[in-house]
Design a protein around this motif. Structure first.
Motif, mmCIF file in Angstrom:
data_model
loop_
_atom_site.group_PDB
_atom_site.id
_atom_site.type_symbol
_atom_site.label_atom_id
_atom_site.label_comp_id
_atom_site.label_asym_id
_atom_site.label_seq_id
_atom_site.Cartn_x
_atom_site.Cartn_y
_atom_site.Cartn_z
ATOM 1 N N ALA A 170 2.487 -45.126 17.619
ATOM 2 C CA ALA A 170 3.013 -44.079 18.488
ATOM 3 C C ALA A 170 3.138 -43.166 17.857
ATOM 4 N N TRP A 171 3.775 -43.236 16.457
ATOM 5 C CA TRP A 171 4.832 -41.521 15.906
ATOM 6 C C TRP A 171 3.504 -41.230 15.300
ATOM 7 N N TRP A 172 2.783 -42.138 14.675
ATOM 8 C CA TRP A 172 1.460 -41.171 13.919
ATOM 9 C C TRP A 172 1.008 -40.642 15.088
ATOM 10 N N ARG A 173 0.766 -40.812 16.447
ATOM 11 C CA ARG A 173 -0.135 -40.094 17.308
ATOM 12 C C ARG A 173 0.151 -38.852 17.725
ATOM 13 N N ALA A 174 1.876 -38.735 17.715
ATOM 14 C CA ALA A 174 2.626 -38.188 17.936
ATOM 15 C C ALA A 174 2.114 -36.612 16.697
ATOM 16 N N VAL A 175 2.801 -37.305 15.854
ATOM 17 C CA VAL A 175 2.890 -36.324 14.370
ATOM 18 C C VAL A 175 1.215 -35.206 14.944
ATOM 19 N N ARG A 176 0.385 -36.208 15.128
ATOM 20 C CA ARG A 176 -1.253 -35.149 15.053
ATOM 21 C C ARG A 176 -1.173 -34.107 16.401
ATOM 22 N N ALA A 177 -0.392 -34.243 17.176
ATOM 23 C CA ALA A 177 -0.308 -33.283 18.517
ATOM 24 C C ALA A 177 0.410 -32.435 17.745
ATOM 25 N N LEU A 178 0.710 -32.042 16.690
ATOM 26 C CA LEU A 178 1.779 -31.161 16.038
ATOM 27 C C LEU A 178 0.675 -30.136 15.315
ATOM 28 N N PRO A 179 1.522 -28.945 15.212
ATOM 29 C CA PRO A 179 0.830 -27.732 14.383
ATOM 30 C C PRO A 179 0.714 -27.768 13.274
ATOM 31 N N ASP A 180 -0.390 -27.257 12.636
ATOM 32 C CA ASP A 180 -0.011 -27.840 11.064
ATOM 33 C C ASP A 180 0.482 -27.723 9.991
ATOM 34 N N ARG A 181 2.027 -27.074 10.154
ATOM 35 C CA ARG A 181 2.324 -26.758 9.798
ATOM 36 C C ARG A 181 3.204 -27.888 9.213
ATOM 37 N N GLU A 182 4.261 -27.886 11.167
ATOM 38 C CA GLU A 182 5.020 -29.584 10.997
ATOM 39 C C GLU A 182 4.262 -30.812 10.642
ATOM 40 N N ARG A 183 3.336 -30.526 10.996
ATOM 41 C CA ARG A 183 2.485 -32.031 10.790
ATOM 42 C C ARG A 183 2.530 -32.029 9.478
ATOM 43 N N ALA A 184 2.199 -31.471 8.190
ATOM 44 C CA ALA A 184 2.054 -31.247 7.276
ATOM 45 C C ALA A 184 4.011 -31.602 7.488
ATOM 46 N N ALA A 185 5.029 -30.985 7.187
ATOM 47 C CA ALA A 185 6.094 -31.100 6.612
ATOM 48 C C ALA A 185 6.581 -32.146 7.442
ATOM 49 N N ILE A 186 6.528 -32.351 8.224
ATOM 50 C CA ILE A 186 7.124 -34.213 8.895
ATOM 51 C C ILE A 186 5.939 -35.309 8.217
ATOM 52 N N THR A 187 4.722 -35.153 7.533
ATOM 53 C CA THR A 187 4.129 -36.426 7.511
ATOM 54 C C THR A 187 4.561 -36.238 5.790
ATOM 55 N N LEU A 188 4.891 -34.808 5.432
ATOM 56 C CA LEU A 188 4.699 -35.105 3.377
ATOM 57 C C LEU A 188 6.832 -35.508 4.242
ATOM 58 N N HIS A 189 7.641 -35.240 4.560
ATOM 59 C CA HIS A 189 8.946 -35.379 4.772
ATOM 60 C C HIS A 189 9.119 -37.324 4.311
ATOM 61 N N TYR A 190 8.650 -37.586 5.988
ATOM 62 C CA TYR A 190 8.893 -39.466 5.887
ATOM 63 C C TYR A 190 7.442 -40.010 5.400
ATOM 64 N N LEU A 191 6.674 -39.509 4.822
ATOM 65 C CA LEU A 191 5.715 -40.646 4.391
ATOM 66 C C LEU A 191 5.806 -40.700 3.173
ATOM 67 N N GLU A 192 6.552 -39.812 1.750
ATOM 68 C CA GLU A 192 6.586 -39.173 0.802
ATOM 69 C C GLU A 192 8.010 -39.883 0.279
ATOM 70 N N ASP A 193 8.575 -39.849 1.495
ATOM 71 C CA ASP A 193 10.309 -39.218 1.306
ATOM 72 C C ASP A 193 10.437 -38.152 0.619
ATOM 73 N N LEU A 194 9.895 -36.882 0.882
ATOM 74 C CA LEU A 194 10.139 -35.809 0.146
ATOM 75 C C LEU A 194 11.193 -34.903 0.576
ATOM 76 N N SER A 195 11.905 -34.268 -0.460
ATOM 77 C CA SER A 195 13.478 -32.930 -0.057
ATOM 78 C C SER A 195 12.250 -32.803 0.691
ATOM 79 N N ILE A 196 13.356 -31.536 1.159
ATOM 80 C CA ILE A 196 13.156 -30.237 1.707
ATOM 81 C C ILE A 196 12.451 -29.042 0.540
ATOM 82 N N ALA A 197 12.928 -29.172 -0.633
ATOM 83 C CA ALA A 197 12.606 -28.284 -1.349
ATOM 84 C C ALA A 197 11.129 -28.864 -2.041
ATOM 85 N N SER A 198 10.997 -30.524 -1.865
ATOM 86 C CA SER A 198 9.252 -30.018 -2.551
ATOM 87 C C SER A 198 8.757 -30.380 -1.747
ATOM 88 N N VAL A 199 8.819 -30.750 -0.345
ATOM 89 C CA VAL A 199 7.864 -30.296 0.384
ATOM 90 C C VAL A 199 8.084 -28.399 0.523
#
Lengths: 163, 432
Positions: free
Chosen positions: A104-133
């Protein structure tokens, strides 16, 4: 994400390190195994072609992620466009393939606009900091923070009802 | 659901996806496939995901593209730009062959003058048919007595597009009623090195557009578009372009195509002119973005049309996305434009670019898009900020979704983006 700068061996190490991460990125983004693997392969093929430049970067992995996200966005747009064209023509659209994520999480993420989807995915999936994202997406850190904040609001609204 | 619960959900899903990806990836085989393909000099066989859209490329176009690229370098940066303030404050002459490197180049040199009094007419300047005389007692002329030079830095390698951005030093005040004249004349051909290859070609400007804007009385700002003809042993390959009238902008004149030298005469008062040079290198796509501040002018905005167009582009594949932000007079974000390059056609002469415009509607700045009559141009206008996205070949495939595929980001980006009033963010042009 750095790679030793020693030629083909360095690229092989880079590939083996990055490939599963890019596949994960593609899987989270699309929910489609084939698309995820194909685009990860394409991103790393481009890295290979530009290796003399990429290997000199401070963060070659960030470059690869940027390429991957670009490919994912392009793929999504084309799928939408082809689907609309097919609909207009009364023909079957390009099949996107089954969504295998089942989450359900990723289904909901895929409904986000590209920029938000990218930020969320990189932040959580790769555990990246704000600066790295921000580095990967080539935006200001403030923009990433805003994207994450807005994305979380939408996800909370979308997922709150599923719990 | 609170933040902690959301984070827990996110991390659990992420962990599962990472595990799935590790099981799915089969990275060793994927690497072997890539290396085998590279060794065989064939592309890695990827399952086609989508039908390919675009014209068929061929070797001849690749060669032409390189010639065009070289011609673009010559044509743009070998131009001499002579600016004359009809009241005689200063003259700028920009000439000389550029030297290039990746990312940054030292471009033409500017010769600045002390205010001559009175200015004298240059015999090489051609008049513009139909142009009205400027309302100045000094008369339409330019001084030609350089007393010093100022280096002009251009960024990027000068491929086509044919837009130039040159930071022009402050020349002093442009008083109300003055009619600055921007004169462009081609310089002699020069040899340049582009992408590791030396080539010499003759570039002949065929058309110049000068877009100008009201300024603050101190700087000269204009947006110059030049298209050149490449002459080579094969008989030449012309780039064509038609002038695009931009309603709302101050009137401008262009010399007839082929006139050498030619004059762009600005007939409204209190204008500022700044030639813009932008180039695209293979690594970084957009090299120069410039903000054209309107000085407060507002323009009627047409209704939203479509945000999809398939364009040839000189961007490289790979790092093929750029976010453009456009700031208004207060430095707040008005537009966010996301432009990407599609299929990897680097080196084949044409590129497919998908342009998706994420239009942010900030308070007081309605987000609209106009599709120019010429299919290769999309012009965004708001408060005088102009962003032009164009392709070279008017006959090229232009695929536009019949239905709007616009994603409108309704967030107020001004709250989350640090305003950068000194950034130049408009004036995107890319052509093959």
């Amino acid at each position: 994400m750095t790679a030793e700068r020693t030629g083909t061996g360095a690229f092989e190490r880079f590939f083996l390190d990055e490939h599963p991460k890019l596949v994960a990125l593609g899987l989270a983004w699309t929910g489609n195994r084939d698309v995820a693997r194909d685009l990860a392969q394409e991103a790393l093929t481009r890295a290979f072609r530009s290796w003399s430049t990429v290997e000199l970067l401070d963060l070659p992995g960030a470059w690869a992620r940027r390429v991957m996200i670009n490919l994912l966005i392009d793929q999504r747009r084309r799928a939408e466009r082809d689907g609309k064209v097919a609909e207009q023509l009364g023909a079957p659209g390009t099949a996107a393939g089954p969504d295998v994520s089942g989450d359900a999480w990723w289904r909901a993420v895929r409904a986000l606009p590209d920029r938000e989807r990218a930020a969320i995915t990189l932040h959580y999936l790769e555990d990246l900091s704000i600066a790295s994202v921000a580095e990967i997406l080539e935006v200001q850190p403030g923009t990433v923070k805003a994207s994450l904040s807005h994305a979380r609001e939408k996800l909370r609204a979308a997922l709150g009802g599923e719990r | 659901m609170n933040d902690a619960e959301l984070d827990t959900l996110a991390r659990r899903a992420s962990e599962q996806t990472r595990a799935d990806a590790r099981a799915l990836a089969d990275s060793e085989s994927a690497l072997r496939r890539l290396l085998d393909a590279a060794a065989a000099e064939t592309p890695t066989p990827l399952a086609p995901l989508i039908p390919y859209h675009g014209p068929i490329r061929d070797v001849e176009r690749r060669r032409r593209w390189k010639l065009v690229a070289v011609a673009g370098v010559i044509g743009l940066l070998a131009l001499g730009i002579v600016y004359a303030n009809v009241n005689g404050s200063s003259t700028i002459e920009v000439a000389g062959p550029p030297s290039f490197g990746t990312g940054t180049a030292t471009g033409p040199t500017i010769a600045t003058t002390a205010p001559p009094s009175p200015v004298s007419a240059s015999p090489t300047h051609s008049s513009v048919p139909g142009a009205s005389q400027p309302p100045s007692t000094a008369g339409p002329s330019a001084s030609t007595a350089p007393v010093g030079t100022s280096p002009v830095t251009t960024t990027g390698v000068g491929t086509t597009p044919m837009t130039m951005a040159v930071t022009v030093p402050d020349l002093g005040p442009v008083n109300a009623g003055e009619v600055p004249r921007l004169l462009l004349r081609p310089a002699t051909p020069a040899s340049v090195t582009y992408a590791g290859e030396e080539s010499i070609a003759t570039a002949e400007p065929t058309l110049t557009q000068v877009w100008v804007r009201p300024g603050d009385g101190r700087r000269i700002d204009a947006f110059v578009v030049v298209h050149t003809r490449v002459s080579d042993a094969s008989g030449g390959f012309a780039l064509g372009a038609e002038p695009v009238e931009v309603p709302g902008w101050d009137a401008m004149r262009t010399s007839p195509p082929g006139a050498t030298p030619f004059t762009a005469e600005l007939v409204t008062g209190n204008l500022v002119v700044d030639a813009l040079v932008s180039g695209l290198d293979e690594a970084a796509s957009l090299a120069t973005l410039r903000d054209i501040r309107s000085g407060g002018a507002r323009y009627a905005l047409p209704s939203l049309d479509t945000n999809w167009v398939e364009l040839p582009s000189a961007w490289s594949a790979g790092v093929a996305r750029r976010e453009l932000i456009v700031l208004d007079e207060e430095g707040d974000l008005v537009w966010s434009i996301d432009v990407s390059v599609g299929d990897d056609l680097l080196g084949s002469g044409f590129f497919v670019a998908d342009v998706e415009l994420e239009l942010t509607e900030a308070a007081g700045h309605p987000a609209v898009l106009q599709r120019a009559p010429i299919p290769r141009l999309i012009v965004l206008r708001d408060d005088g900020v102009v962003i032009r996205v164009g392709s070279r070949d008017p006959g090229a495939d232009v695929v536009a979704a019949a239905d709007s595929l616009i994603e409108v980001d309704e967030e107020i980006w001004a709250e989350s983006t640090t305003p950068r009033p000194n950034d130049w963010v408009g004036c995107l042009s890319f052509f093959c």
